[in-house]
Design a protein around this motif. Sequence first.
Motif, PDB file in Angstrom:
ATOM      1  N   THR A 136       0.833  -1.210   0.000  1.00 45.81           N
ATOM      2  CA  THR A 136       0.000   0.000   0.000  1.00 45.81           C
ATOM      3  C   THR A 136       0.867   1.258   0.000  1.00 45.81           C
ATOM      4  OG1 THR A 136      -1.758  -1.169   1.189  1.00 45.81           O
ATOM      5  CG2 THR A 136      -1.800   1.234   1.265  1.00 45.81           C
ATOM      6  N   ALA A 137       1.948   1.226   0.781  1.00 44.52           N
ATOM      7  CA  ALA A 137       2.839   2.381   0.852  1.00 44.52           C
ATOM      8  C   ALA A 137       3.535   2.642  -0.476  1.00 44.52           C
ATOM      9  CB  ALA A 137       3.873   2.161   1.953  1.00 44.52           C
ATOM     10  N   VAL A 138       3.877   1.564  -1.198  1.00 46.43           N
ATOM     11  CA  VAL A 138       4.514   1.719  -2.506  1.00 46.43           C
ATOM     12  C   VAL A 138       3.621   2.535  -3.435  1.00 46.43           C
ATOM     13  CG1 VAL A 138       5.180   0.490  -4.606  1.00 46.43           C
ATOM     14  CG2 VAL A 138       5.965  -0.335  -2.379  1.00 46.43           C
ATOM     15  N   PHE A 139       2.332   2.201  -3.465  1.00 51.29           N
ATOM     16  CA  PHE A 139       1.422   2.943  -4.336  1.00 51.29           C
ATOM     17  C   PHE A 139       1.166   4.353  -3.816  1.00 51.29           C
ATOM     18  CE2 PHE A 139       0.358  -1.342  -5.909  1.00 51.29           C
ATOM     19  CZ  PHE A 139       0.493  -1.083  -7.262  1.00 51.29           C
ATOM     20  N   GLY A 140       1.225   4.523  -2.507  1.00 53.27           N
ATOM     21  CA  GLY A 140       1.061   5.856  -1.947  1.00 53.27           C
ATOM     22  C   GLY A 140       2.142   6.818  -2.404  1.00 53.27           C
ATOM     23  N   GLU A 141       3.327   6.279  -2.703  1.00 54.00           N
ATOM     24  CA  GLU A 141       4.441   7.115  -3.166  1.00 54.00           C
ATOM     25  C   GLU A 141       4.396   7.378  -4.666  1.00 54.00           C
ATOM     26  OE1 GLU A 141       7.748   4.797  -1.980  1.00 54.00           O
ATOM     27  OE2 GLU A 141       7.495   5.166   0.190  1.00 54.00           O
ATOM     28  N   MET A 142       3.545   6.653  -5.385  1.00 54.75           N
ATOM     29  CA  MET A 142       3.550   6.754  -6.842  1.00 54.75           C
ATOM     30  C   MET A 142       2.710   7.912  -7.385  1.00 54.75           C
ATOM     31  SD  MET A 142       3.479   2.850  -8.313  1.00 54.75           S
ATOM     32  CE  MET A 142       4.873   1.744  -8.085  1.00 54.75           C
ATOM     33  N   GLN A 143       1.664   8.294  -6.715  1.00 57.43           N
ATOM     34  CA  GLN A 143       0.748   9.350  -7.159  1.00 57.43           C
ATOM     35  C   GLN A 143      -0.147   8.907  -8.322  1.00 57.43           C
ATOM     36  OE1 GLN A 143       0.364  12.099  -5.330  1.00 57.43           O
ATOM     37  NE2 GLN A 143       1.904  11.153  -4.000  1.00 57.43           N
ATOM     38  N   ARG A 144       0.444   8.379  -9.395  1.00 59.92           N
ATOM     39  CA  ARG A 144      -0.322   7.873 -10.537  1.00 59.92           C
ATOM     40  C   ARG A 144       0.363   6.626 -11.058  1.00 59.92           C
ATOM     41  NH1 ARG A 144      -3.718  11.070 -13.543  1.00 59.92           N
ATOM     42  NH2 ARG A 144      -2.869  10.368 -15.532  1.00 59.92           N
ATOM     43  N   ALA A 145      -0.431   5.613 -11.463  1.00 59.16           N
ATOM     44  CA  ALA A 145       0.179   4.367 -11.937  1.00 59.16           C
ATOM     45  C   ALA A 145      -0.684   3.709 -12.994  1.00 59.16           C
ATOM     46  CB  ALA A 145       0.401   3.396 -10.767  1.00 59.16           C
ATOM     47  N   LEU A 146      -0.015   3.142 -14.005  1.00 60.88           N
ATOM     48  CA  LEU A 146      -0.663   2.353 -15.051  1.00 60.88           C
ATOM     49  C   LEU A 146      -0.299   0.892 -14.788  1.00 60.88           C
ATOM     50  CD1 LEU A 146      -0.779   3.184 -18.832  1.00 60.88           C
ATOM     51  CD2 LEU A 146      -0.182   0.884 -18.067  1.00 60.88           C
ATOM     52  N   ALA A 150       9.636  -0.728 -15.985  1.00 62.92           N
ATOM     53  CA  ALA A 150       8.451  -1.173 -15.246  1.00 62.92           C
ATOM     54  C   ALA A 150       8.836  -1.605 -13.837  1.00 62.92           C
ATOM     55  CB  ALA A 150       7.780  -2.332 -15.981  1.00 62.92           C
ATOM     56  N   ARG A 151       7.884  -1.457 -12.926  1.00 64.46           N
ATOM     57  CA  ARG A 151       8.095  -1.880 -11.546  1.00 64.46           C
ATOM     58  C   ARG A 151       7.193  -3.060 -11.212  1.00 64.46           C
ATOM     59  NH1 ARG A 151       8.348   3.073  -7.375  1.00 64.46           N
ATOM     60  NH2 ARG A 151       8.581   1.260  -5.978  1.00 64.46           N
ATOM     61  N   SER A 152       7.651  -3.865 -10.265  1.00 65.31           N
ATOM     62  CA  SER A 152       6.912  -5.057  -9.829  1.00 65.31           C
ATOM     63  C   SER A 152       6.697  -4.959  -8.319  1.00 65.31           C
ATOM     64  CB  SER A 152       7.689  -6.326 -10.185  1.00 65.31           C
ATOM     65  OG  SER A 152       7.990  -6.376 -11.561  1.00 65.31           O
ATOM     66  N   PRO A 153       5.657  -4.244  -7.884  1.00 67.04           N
ATOM     67  CA  PRO A 153       5.467  -4.000  -6.449  1.00 67.04           C
ATOM     68  C   PRO A 153       5.356  -5.263  -5.601  1.00 67.04           C
ATOM     69  CG  PRO A 153       4.087  -2.537  -7.737  1.00 67.04           C
ATOM     70  CD  PRO A 153       4.664  -3.526  -8.694  1.00 67.04           C
ATOM     71  N   ALA A 181      -3.991  -4.344  -9.238  1.00 69.64           N
ATOM     72  CA  ALA A 181      -5.004  -3.361  -9.644  1.00 69.64           C
ATOM     73  C   ALA A 181      -5.895  -2.973  -8.470  1.00 69.64           C
ATOM     74  CB  ALA A 181      -5.842  -3.931 -10.787  1.00 69.64           C
ATOM     75  N   LYS A 182      -6.258  -3.942  -7.652  1.00 73.05           N
ATOM     76  CA  LYS A 182      -7.114  -3.683  -6.492  1.00 73.05           C
ATOM     77  C   LYS A 182      -6.443  -2.742  -5.504  1.00 73.05           C
ATOM     78  CE  LYS A 182     -10.008  -4.351  -2.985  1.00 73.05           C
ATOM     79  NZ  LYS A 182     -11.262  -3.547  -2.883  1.00 73.05           N
ATOM     80  N   VAL A 183      -5.210  -3.043  -5.132  1.00 76.68           N
ATOM     81  CA  VAL A 183      -4.507  -2.207  -4.154  1.00 76.68           C
ATOM     82  C   VAL A 183      -4.225  -0.827  -4.743  1.00 76.68           C
ATOM     83  CG1 VAL A 183      -2.428  -1.981  -2.735  1.00 76.68           C
ATOM     84  CG2 VAL A 183      -3.538  -4.218  -2.982  1.00 76.68           C
ATOM     85  N   ALA A 184      -3.844  -0.799  -6.029  1.00 74.98           N
ATOM     86  CA  ALA A 184      -3.590   0.491  -6.677  1.00 74.98           C
ATOM     87  C   ALA A 184      -4.838   1.360  -6.664  1.00 74.98           C
ATOM     88  CB  ALA A 184      -3.119   0.265  -8.115  1.00 74.98           C
ATOM     89  N   TYR A 185      -5.979   0.768  -6.969  1.00 78.87           N
ATOM     90  CA  TYR A 185      -7.224   1.540  -6.974  1.00 78.87           C
ATOM     91  C   TYR A 185      -7.609   1.985  -5.561  1.00 78.87           C
ATOM     92  CZ  TYR A 185     -12.070   2.875  -7.509  1.00 78.87           C
ATOM     93  OH  TYR A 185     -13.249   3.583  -7.476  1.00 78.87           O
ATOM     94  N   ASP A 186      -7.437   1.096  -4.584  1.00 78.56           N
ATOM     95  CA  ASP A 186      -7.778   1.459  -3.210  1.00 78.56           C
ATOM     96  C   ASP A 186      -6.960   2.653  -2.730  1.00 78.56           C
ATOM     97  OD1 ASP A 186      -9.632  -0.548  -3.102  1.00 78.56           O
ATOM     98  OD2 ASP A 186      -8.418  -1.911  -1.880  1.00 78.56           O
ATOM     99  N   VAL A 187      -5.719   2.750  -3.204  1.00 83.15           N
ATOM    100  CA  VAL A 187      -4.833   3.840  -2.775  1.00 83.15           C
ATOM    101  C   VAL A 187      -4.985   5.078  -3.662  1.00 83.15           C
ATOM    102  CG1 VAL A 187      -2.420   4.535  -2.451  1.00 83.15           C
ATOM    103  CG2 VAL A 187      -3.162   2.226  -1.799  1.00 83.15           C
TER     104      VAL A 187
END
Length: 277
Positions: free
Chosen positions: A14-24, A145-148, A37-43
Motif C-alpha cells: 500500500t505504501a509503494v502505491f502511496g508514493e507513486m501518485q499515478r500508476a498504469l 516497469a516496476r513489480s510492487p 489493480a485492487k490495491v492500486a485503486y484502493d490507494v
Amino acid sequence: MLDNTVLAKLEKLTAVFGEMQRALIAYSGGIDSTLVAKVAYDVLGDRALAVTAVSPSLLPEDLEEAGIQAVDIGIAHELVRTHEMDNPNYTANPINRCYFCKSELHDTLKLLALERGYPYVVDGVNADDLSDYRPGIQAAKERGARSPLAEVGITKAEVREIAKHLGLSCWDKPAQPCLSSRFPYGEEITIVKLQRVGRAEASLRRMGLRTFRVRSDGDTARIELPADQLKEFVLTTDLPTLVEKFQSFGFLYVTLDLEGFRSGKLNQVLQLATGQH
C-alpha cells in the motif's frame, strides 16, 4: 485474517502505491495483476489505470473475465492491441520467447503512460517469479516497469491470501499463462495454432475442469490434468466424442499426459540441457 508477516507486506505494498501518485497497471486479469489493480485503486482511485493487452495469445474468455473483475474493483480499464505475432523472433518460439512478448507489451504501455501522464508502469510479477526462468521480467525492467509484489516480497501463496482477505472473488483462480506457452520451444507459433489450443481449453473448461493445460506438439494435443484426477477423467469422459471435438479444432491426435499437470513443464527441456534436475 492475515498473519502479521503477510499483513506487514500488504502495508508495504500500500505504501509503494502511496508514493507513486499515478500508476498504469499491466493488467492481464490473472490473480497477480488483479491484486495489484485492487490495491492500486484502493490507494490511488481514479489516478490508477488498468490496461489489458489484446492479442491472439489471450483467450477471449480471459479478456471477458478481466473486464468483469475490473468493474468489480472499480478501476478504470482500457484495452490496447499488441503485435508480437508480427515479430519473427517471437513466432519462432525460442527459449526466450517471453522476452519479445514483454518487450512489445511494455513498449506499448510505456508509450501510453507517457502520453497520459503516468510516471509508473507496474506489473504483477511476484516474489516466486524471480526464482523461475522468466525472460519477460528482464524486458519489463529494461523499460522501467516496476513489480510492487516482488519488491515487498509477496509470494504466490500470499497473493492468494491477500486477495481473499480483500474480497476478490478470483483469489483461487488457477494460473493461466498466455496460450503461446502451450508449445514446445522451437515450434513455430501461428494464429491458427493458438486458436485451436484456445478452443480445446475452452471446451475442457465448459466440462467443469479448472486446473489443466492442452499442450500442442505438431498435430498432437496433450491434455494435462492433476494426477489425482486422471482416473476419474478417463472413466467419466466420453473419450470418442472428446477426440472428435479436438479433431474438429484441427488436431489429428489427442493424448493424456500420465505424469499429470505441472506448471512450467515445458521448461524441463531447459533443465535437461543444463544438467539440472
